[in-house]
Design a protein around this motif. Sequence first.
Motif, PDB file in Angstrom:
ATOM      1  N   PRO A  39       0.839  -1.196   0.000  1.00 20.69           N
ATOM      2  CA  PRO A  39       0.000   0.000   0.000  1.00 20.69           C
ATOM      3  C   PRO A  39       0.876   1.249   0.000  1.00 20.69           C
ATOM      4  CG  PRO A  39      -0.685  -1.507   1.724  1.00 20.69           C
ATOM      5  CD  PRO A  39       0.578  -2.056   1.144  1.00 20.69           C
ATOM      6  N   LYS A  41       0.438   5.270   0.410  1.00 19.84           N
ATOM      7  CA  LYS A  41      -0.457   6.368   0.746  1.00 19.84           C
ATOM      8  C   LYS A  41       0.366   7.635   0.855  1.00 19.84           C
ATOM      9  CE  LYS A  41      -4.180   3.950   1.086  1.00 19.84           C
ATOM     10  NZ  LYS A  41      -5.345   4.163   0.306  1.00 19.84           N
ATOM     11  N   ASP A  61      -3.421   0.603   5.022  1.00 21.79           N
ATOM     12  CA  ASP A  61      -3.985   1.918   4.750  1.00 21.79           C
ATOM     13  C   ASP A  61      -4.681   2.513   5.972  1.00 21.79           C
ATOM     14  OD1 ASP A  61      -6.106   0.218   4.821  1.00 21.79           O
ATOM     15  OD2 ASP A  61      -6.987   0.846   2.922  1.00 21.79           O
ATOM     16  N   ASP A 138      -8.438   9.871   6.086  1.00 22.14           N
ATOM     17  CA  ASP A 138      -9.512   8.906   6.334  1.00 22.14           C
ATOM     18  C   ASP A 138     -10.781   9.736   6.514  1.00 22.14           C
ATOM     19  OD1 ASP A 138     -11.447   7.245   7.475  1.00 22.14           O
ATOM     20  OD2 ASP A 138      -9.962   6.038   8.518  1.00 22.14           O
TER      21      ASP A 138
END
Length: 168
Positions: A39, A41, A61, A138
Amino acid sequence: MSRRHALAAVALLLTAACGISPTDVIDRGGPPVVRVPPPSKTIYLLKDGELTLEPADVDSDSVSSLLTALFDASTQPLGDRDTALRGFVFEGIEDSLNPVQRDEVKLPRTSTLTVFIKGEGTLTELGKAQIVCTAQQDTTVEEVKIIRQYVDRPSTTTEGRRTCGEFK
């Protein structure tokens, strides 16, 4: 002759009748394989005194992984980027979201995320912005509360509840 062989012979005759000449199977390599990268990010670092999104390889994540990467960056040479979090350590997070009650209408839920950090010195507005904006990637995190724990004493300081929009 088996049924399978008979069908293959009929198919061969049909393709030959259409002017398509049959060929042998040609091996072109191994089977296709999907390679999933880890992942990747983004975290907020500083460039020329401004917040800038930078890629960060993380274990997952989750917000916790993003914040771990953010604070880990403060121990690395960053080239033309910088951080206002040098001297601070990420201690963990706590989500204030309560479980859905049995009779509640299930709506999209938001929460206040509490981020615990440890360190001495001044936590600047840019440092707070890095933490808050990284966490608020988020979309379920409505606001971020930063709790600062001190190294040599048991007291804590609340740095307030903030949103990323307040820093831009």
